[in-house]
Design an enzyme around this catalytic site. Structure first.
Site, short mmCIF file in Angstrom:
data_model
loop_
_atom_site.label_atom_id
_atom_site.label_comp_id
_atom_site.label_asym_id
_atom_site.label_seq_id
_atom_site.Cartn_x
_atom_site.Cartn_y
_atom_site.Cartn_z
N ILE A 14 30.22 54.20 57.16
CA ILE A 14 29.67 55.33 56.43
C ILE A 14 28.64 54.91 55.39
O ILE A 14 28.05 55.75 54.71
CB ILE A 14 30.79 56.14 55.74
CG1 ILE A 14 31.65 55.24 54.85
CG2 ILE A 14 31.65 56.84 56.77
CD1 ILE A 14 32.76 56.00 54.11
N GLY A 17 24.68 48.32 52.66
CA GLY A 17 23.80 47.83 51.60
C GLY A 17 23.38 46.41 51.88
O GLY A 17 23.65 45.86 52.97
N GLY A 18 22.72 45.79 50.91
CA GLY A 18 22.21 44.45 51.13
C GLY A 18 23.29 43.40 51.30
O GLY A 18 23.12 42.44 52.05
N MET A 19 24.43 43.58 50.60
CA MET A 19 25.49 42.57 50.65
C MET A 19 26.83 43.14 51.11
O MET A 19 27.85 42.44 51.07
CB MET A 19 25.67 41.95 49.25
CG MET A 19 24.44 41.23 48.73
SD MET A 19 24.65 40.64 47.03
CE MET A 19 26.03 39.51 47.22
N VAL A 22 30.34 49.86 54.04
CA VAL A 22 31.55 50.65 53.78
C VAL A 22 31.97 51.37 55.05
O VAL A 22 31.14 51.96 55.74
CB VAL A 22 31.30 51.67 52.64
CG1 VAL A 22 32.56 52.49 52.37
CG2 VAL A 22 30.84 50.95 51.37
N LYS A 37 35.43 48.47 51.89
CA LYS A 37 34.12 47.86 51.60
C LYS A 37 34.19 46.40 52.02
O LYS A 37 34.94 45.60 51.44
CB LYS A 37 33.80 47.98 50.12
CG LYS A 37 32.38 47.55 49.78
CD LYS A 37 32.11 47.74 48.30
CE LYS A 37 30.64 47.59 47.98
NZ LYS A 37 29.85 48.76 48.39
N ASP A 134 26.11 49.41 38.51
CA ASP A 134 25.30 50.05 39.55
C ASP A 134 25.52 51.56 39.57
O ASP A 134 25.83 52.14 40.61
CB ASP A 134 25.61 49.43 40.91
CG ASP A 134 24.50 49.68 41.94
OD1 ASP A 134 23.37 50.02 41.53
OD2 ASP A 134 24.76 49.52 43.15
#
Length: 319
Positions: A14, A17-19, A22, A37, A134
Site C-alpha cells: 500500500i 518509499g526510498g528505504m 508498507v 513496514k 517526517d
C-alpha cells in the site's frame, strides 16, 4: 503469499518509499489486519537493525488516540544470509491527508482541526523524548474517528545525530527545518517547523516555497524564508500568526507542540488529548460521524447546547 516469522501474511503493498515499503497484512495469531513496514537494510546493517529496534520500542510506548500504534518488531531473512527489519503497526482505515489535498485546500476549520490533532500527537511523542522527523500529509491518515499520525516506528530520540552518509538527510525536503538541512540533530522544534508547512499547505493548497523540482526547492529553502500566509477568509488571526511562528528560522522561536495543540483546538472549539492536560482515554462515543465534511466543519464552530452537538474526534457527548 509471503509470511513473516510464520505470523504476518503480506496481502497488498500500500506504500513505497526510498528505504521502505508498507504492506497491508494479516496477523494470523491475533486474527486482525495490520500494517507492516519493511525497511531496506543499509550500510552497517547490524547497527541499523539494532537502532531501528530501539526506536520501535520507544514508539511502542506511545499511547494516544491520534497516534497509529506500533505492535511488533522483527527481522525477515534475505539472501544471502542477510536480514531486513520490519515494524508492525496499527492499520488505520481512511485516506491520507495527501489524498484529500489533491483536490485543493481544506476548509480552514477542518485544516485547523486536523493540525490540532497532529500537534496533540506530537506533544505526546515529545513528552517521551521522541521526534517524528517526517511530518507530512502522506504520514497523516484521516479516519472516521479522527487523525492518525503514522510512521512513529522510524522516529528518533531527541538530539540524536543521524548516522547517514554525507549529503543525505532524513525526511522530506519540503518539510525539513533549516537546522535539518544543516545535518544538526533532530529536536521537537524540527517537527514544529514541519507542522507549520503542513498547516500552510492545508490552508492554501500549496507549499510556502516556489519551486518545480527538489533541487530548486532546496536552493529556494536556503536563499529565502517561507512566503507569508495569504489571507484566508474567516481564519482567526491567532492561527495565521501561529503558522508564521512555526516556520521561524530560529528553532527557539517556534511554539511547542503543546502550545500549538491548545491554540489550534481553541480556534475551532475542539478537544484534544495532550500530556498533563487530559491524557485519559475518551468515553464511549455514540453516533460517531466523519469529521471530514463541510457539515462537520460548520457544526464545529456553531454555538449550540452541548447535548445537541454531534460527536467528533476528541469530543464526547454529554453523559
Amino acid at each position: 503469499m509471503r509470511t513473516l516469522d510464520g505470523r504476518y501474511q503480506l496481502e497488498q503493498r500500500i506504500g513505497i518509499g526510498g528505504m521502505s515499503e508498507v504492506w497491508q497484512a494479516h496477523d494470523t495469531v491475533l486474527d486482525r489486519p495490520v500494517a507492516v513496514k519493511l525497511i531496506s537494510p543499509g550500510r552497517g546493517e547490524a547497527n541499523s537493525v539494532e537502532r531501528i529496534r530501539t526506536e520501535a520500542r520507544s514508539a511502542a510506548r506511545l499511547v494516544h488516540p491520534n497516534v497509529a500504534s506500533v505492535h511488533d518488531f522483527g527481522a525477515s531473512s534475505m539472501p544471502p544470509g542477510r536480514s531486513a527489519p520490519y515494524i508492525v503497526m496499527e492499520l488505520a482505515e481512511g485516506d491520507t491527508l495527501a489524498a484529500h489535498l489533491r483536490a485543493g485546500p481544506l476548509d480552514w476549520r477542518i485544516a485547523v482541526r486536523v493540525c490540532a490533532e497532529i500537534a496533540a500527537a506530537l506533544a505526546a511523542a515529545h513528552a517521551h523524548g521522541i521526534v517524528h522527523r517526517d511530518v507530512k500529509p502522506a504520514n497523516v491518515m484521516l479516519t472516521p474517528s479522527g487523525v492518525k499520525v503514522l510512521d512513529f516506528g522510524i522516529a528518533t530520540s531527541a538530539d540524536m545525530p543521524d548516522d547517514l552518509p554525507d549529503g543525505m538527510v532524513v525526511g522530506t525536503p519540503a518539510y525539513l527545518a533549516p537546522e535539518q538541512l544543516d545535518r544538526r540533530p533532530a529536536t521537537p522544534a524540527a517537527d514544529m517547523y514541519a507542522l507549520g508547512v503542513l498547516l500552510y499547505y492545508c490552508l492554501t493548497g500549496r507549499l510556502p516555497y516556489r519551486a518545480d523540482s527538489t533541487s530548486e526547492l532546496l536552493g529556494a529553502r536556503r536563499r529565502q524564508p517561507p512566503e507569508p500566509l495569504p489571507p484566508v477568509d474567516g481564519l482567526p488571526p491567532e492561527v495565521a500568526g501561529l503558522c508564521e511562528q512555526l516556520m521561524a528560522d530560529d528553532p527557539t522561536g517556534r511554539p511547542t507542540s503543546l502550545m500549538a495543540a491548545l491554540l489550534l483546538a481553541e480556534a475551532v472549539d475542539a478537544r484534544v488529548y495532550v500530556p498533563m492536560i487530559d491524557m485519559s482515554p475518551p468515553r464511549q462515543r455514540e453516533g460517531l460521524v466523519s469529521p471530514w465534511t463541510e457539515q462537520a466543519a460548520t457544526d464545529a464552530t456553531q454555538v449550540a447546547a452541548v447535548g445537541d452537538r454531534p460527536a467528533g474526534p476528541g469530543r464526547d457527548r454529554a453523559s
